[in-house]
Design a protein around this motif. Structure first.
Motif, PDB file in Angstrom:
ATOM      1  N   ASP A   4       0.796  -1.078  -0.047  1.00 20.96           N
ATOM      2  CA  ASP A   4       0.090   0.078  -0.267  1.00 20.96           C
ATOM      3  C   ASP A   4       0.649   1.371   0.054  1.00 20.96           C
ATOM      4  OD1 ASP A   4      -1.242  -1.192   3.152  1.00 20.96           O
ATOM      5  OD2 ASP A   4       0.371   0.291   2.984  1.00 20.96           O
ATOM      6  N   LEU A   5       1.625   1.436  -0.849  1.00 23.55           N
ATOM      7  CA  LEU A   5       2.798   2.424  -1.092  1.00 23.55           C
ATOM      8  C   LEU A   5       1.860   3.736  -1.388  1.00 23.55           C
ATOM      9  CD1 LEU A   5       5.455   3.861  -1.002  1.00 23.55           C
ATOM     10  CD2 LEU A   5       5.885   2.950  -3.091  1.00 23.55           C
ATOM     11  N   HIS A   6       1.145   3.621  -2.301  1.00 27.59           N
ATOM     12  CA  HIS A   6       0.217   4.581  -2.744  1.00 27.59           C
ATOM     13  C   HIS A   6      -0.698   5.167  -1.683  1.00 27.59           C
ATOM     14  CE1 HIS A   6      -2.000   7.073  -5.883  1.00 27.59           C
ATOM     15  NE2 HIS A   6      -3.042   6.564  -5.184  1.00 27.59           N
ATOM     16  N   ALA A   7      -1.227   4.401  -0.942  1.00 29.43           N
ATOM     17  CA  ALA A   7      -2.180   4.657   0.004  1.00 29.43           C
ATOM     18  C   ALA A   7      -1.493   5.527   1.087  1.00 29.43           C
ATOM     19  CB  ALA A   7      -2.847   3.606   0.899  1.00 29.43           C
ATOM     20  N   ARG A   8      -0.153   5.013   1.677  1.00 30.57           N
ATOM     21  CA  ARG A   8       0.567   5.574   2.738  1.00 30.57           C
ATOM     22  C   ARG A   8       1.142   7.094   2.180  1.00 30.57           C
ATOM     23  NH1 ARG A   8       2.834   2.262   6.778  1.00 30.57           N
ATOM     24  NH2 ARG A   8       1.859  -0.089   6.474  1.00 30.57           N
ATOM     25  N   THR A   9       1.521   7.191   0.723  1.00 24.94           N
ATOM     26  CA  THR A   9       1.956   8.439   0.293  1.00 24.94           C
ATOM     27  C   THR A   9       0.640   9.293   0.199  1.00 24.94           C
ATOM     28  OG1 THR A   9       3.688   7.239  -1.211  1.00 24.94           O
ATOM     29  CG2 THR A   9       2.822   9.554  -1.764  1.00 24.94           C
ATOM     30  N   ARG A  10      -0.364   8.904   0.028  1.00 23.64           N
ATOM     31  CA  ARG A  10      -1.606   9.995   0.095  1.00 23.64           C
ATOM     32  C   ARG A  10      -1.755  10.538   1.544  1.00 23.64           C
ATOM     33  NH1 ARG A  10      -6.042   7.442  -4.135  1.00 23.64           N
ATOM     34  NH2 ARG A  10      -7.132   9.474  -3.654  1.00 23.64           N
ATOM     35  N   ILE A  11      -1.864   9.663   2.435  1.00 25.18           N
ATOM     36  CA  ILE A  11      -2.149   9.855   3.574  1.00 25.18           C
ATOM     37  C   ILE A  11      -1.026  10.949   4.284  1.00 25.18           C
ATOM     38  CG2 ILE A  11      -2.470   9.119   6.148  1.00 25.18           C
ATOM     39  CD1 ILE A  11      -3.880   6.575   5.064  1.00 25.18           C
ATOM     40  N   GLY A  12       0.345  10.610   3.912  1.00 21.28           N
ATOM     41  CA  GLY A  12       1.223  11.139   4.402  1.00 21.28           C
ATOM     42  C   GLY A  12       1.282  12.573   3.818  1.00 21.28           C
ATOM     43  N   SER A  13       1.098  12.791   2.480  1.00 22.58           N
ATOM     44  CA  SER A  13       0.767  14.279   1.981  1.00 22.58           C
ATOM     45  C   SER A  13      -0.496  14.771   2.715  1.00 22.58           C
ATOM     46  CB  SER A  13       0.395  14.139   0.323  1.00 22.58           C
ATOM     47  OG  SER A  13       1.489  13.457  -0.221  1.00 22.58           O
ATOM     48  N   LEU A  14      -1.178  14.355   2.875  1.00 21.39           N
ATOM     49  CA  LEU A  14      -2.426  14.826   3.588  1.00 21.39           C
ATOM     50  C   LEU A  14      -2.332  15.136   4.716  1.00 21.39           C
ATOM     51  CD1 LEU A  14      -5.532  15.728   3.433  1.00 21.39           C
ATOM     52  CD2 LEU A  14      -6.106  13.529   4.244  1.00 21.39           C
ATOM     53  N   LEU A  15      -1.461  14.545   5.680  1.00 22.49           N
ATOM     54  CA  LEU A  15      -1.076  14.808   7.080  1.00 22.49           C
ATOM     55  C   LEU A  15      -0.374  15.838   7.083  1.00 22.49           C
ATOM     56  CD1 LEU A  15      -0.797  11.365   8.892  1.00 22.49           C
ATOM     57  CD2 LEU A  15      -2.633  13.106   8.955  1.00 22.49           C
ATOM     58  N   ASP A  16       0.587  16.087   6.118  1.00 18.66           N
ATOM     59  CA  ASP A  16       1.827  17.314   5.828  1.00 18.66           C
ATOM     60  C   ASP A  16       0.991  18.396   5.634  1.00 18.66           C
ATOM     61  OD1 ASP A  16       4.363  18.582   5.455  1.00 18.66           O
ATOM     62  OD2 ASP A  16       3.379  18.658   3.542  1.00 18.66           O
ATOM     63  N   TYR A  17       0.031  18.534   4.840  1.00 19.47           N
ATOM     64  CA  TYR A  17      -0.938  19.795   4.685  1.00 19.47           C
ATOM     65  C   TYR A  17      -1.610  20.174   5.822  1.00 19.47           C
ATOM     66  CZ  TYR A  17      -4.541  22.699   2.812  1.00 19.47           C
ATOM     67  OH  TYR A  17      -5.415  23.579   2.682  1.00 19.47           O
ATOM     68  N   LEU A  18      -2.270  19.205   6.641  1.00 19.20           N
ATOM     69  CA  LEU A  18      -3.096  19.557   7.981  1.00 19.20           C
ATOM     70  C   LEU A  18      -1.949  20.045   8.917  1.00 19.20           C
ATOM     71  CD1 LEU A  18      -5.496  16.221   8.174  1.00 19.20           C
ATOM     72  CD2 LEU A  18      -6.024  18.723   7.406  1.00 19.20           C
ATOM     73  N   ALA A  19      -0.860  19.425   8.910  1.00 15.40           N
ATOM     74  CA  ALA A  19       0.111  19.982   9.842  1.00 15.40           C
ATOM     75  C   ALA A  19       0.579  21.376   9.733  1.00 15.40           C
ATOM     76  CB  ALA A  19       1.224  19.184  10.015  1.00 15.40           C
ATOM     77  N   ARG A  20       0.527  21.878   8.323  1.00 15.00           N
ATOM     78  CA  ARG A  20       0.919  23.190   7.778  1.00 15.00           C
ATOM     79  C   ARG A  20      -0.010  24.222   8.168  1.00 15.00           C
ATOM     80  NH1 ARG A  20       1.702  22.880   2.449  1.00 15.00           N
ATOM     81  NH2 ARG A  20       1.107  20.771   2.112  1.00 15.00           N
ATOM     82  N   ILE A  21      -1.411  23.877   7.991  1.00 10.33           N
ATOM     83  CA  ILE A  21      -2.600  24.667   8.345  1.00 10.33           C
ATOM     84  C   ILE A  21      -2.994  25.146   9.719  1.00 10.33           C
ATOM     85  CG2 ILE A  21      -3.432  24.240   5.869  1.00 10.33           C
ATOM     86  CD1 ILE A  21      -5.608  22.634   6.963  1.00 10.33           C
ATOM     87  N   GLN A  22      -2.235  24.604  10.818  1.00  8.06           N
ATOM     88  CA  GLN A  22      -2.549  24.629  12.092  1.00  8.06           C
ATOM     89  C   GLN A  22      -2.758  25.979  12.403  1.00  8.06           C
ATOM     90  OE1 GLN A  22      -3.926  21.818  13.910  1.00  8.06           O
ATOM     91  NE2 GLN A  22      -3.888  21.350  11.743  1.00  8.06           N
ATOM     92  N   VAL A  23      -3.508  26.403  13.364  1.00  4.86           N
ATOM     93  CA  VAL A  23      -3.354  27.887  13.849  1.00  4.86           C
ATOM     94  C   VAL A  23      -2.536  27.955  14.913  1.00  4.86           C
ATOM     95  CG1 VAL A  23      -5.871  28.420  13.261  1.00  4.86           C
ATOM     96  CG2 VAL A  23      -5.414  27.492  15.392  1.00  4.86           C
ATOM     97  N   LYS A  24      -2.117  28.957  15.308  1.00  9.42           N
ATOM     98  CA  LYS A  24      -1.047  28.990  16.159  1.00  9.42           C
ATOM     99  C   LYS A  24      -1.633  29.628  17.536  1.00  9.42           C
ATOM    100  CE  LYS A  24       2.305  27.743  13.329  1.00  9.42           C
ATOM    101  NZ  LYS A  24       2.502  26.505  13.448  1.00  9.42           N
TER     102      LYS A  24
END
Length: 136
Positions: free
Chosen positions: A116-136
């Motif tokens: 499931d490399l494709h699934a892991r890559t998609r989830i990882g990319s999504l989590l990276d985006y979510l981490a970047r949009i966190q309010v401070k």
């Protein structure tokens, strides 16, 4: 021999021009694209839980921009991964019900690569985006 050398040189020049044009257009934000395709309909383009499907859901979608704030300022990467993936060790409710779709199953069903490399890559990319949009 001379023709193949000219062809190779011409190909390299064309590849360089195409590559530099691609880079000049800016990079692609795979995480944001994944979010917009899979999450925005419920969580909203702003990720604040105000998506178009909100009125049709029995439980309001989570504001994804305050995940770190609710977790002592640290983005809960493992928990978020498990919720999205569906193979979770975290408690998801008193009756075990889930309101959110399990995207990991969908991603793995679309996966043509082993482990499931494709699934892991998609989830990882999504989590990276979510981490970047966190309010401070």
């Amino acid at each position: 021999m001379k023709q193949s050398t000219v062809f190779l040189a011409g190909s390299l020049v064309a590849l360089t021009v195409v590559s530099s044009t691609s880079f000049a257009q800016g990079s692609v934000d795979f995480g944001k694209n994944e979010y917009m395709a899979s999450c925005a309909s419920c969580h909203g383009a702003s990720a604040k839980g105000d998506g178009a499907m909100r009125t049709y859901l029995t439980k309001a979608p989570t504001d994804l921009t305050i995940m770190a704030k609710r977790n002592a300022g640290v983005f809960p990467t493992q928990y978020a991964w498990e919720v999205i993936d569906g193979r979770t060790s975290a408690a998801i409710g008193s009756h075990g019900a889930r309101e959110m779709p399990v995207w990991g199953y969908v991603y793995r069903a679309e996966d043509s690569q082993p482990a499931d490399l494709h699934a892991r890559t998609r989830i990882g990319s999504l989590l990276d985006y979510l981490a970047r949009i966190q309010v401070k």
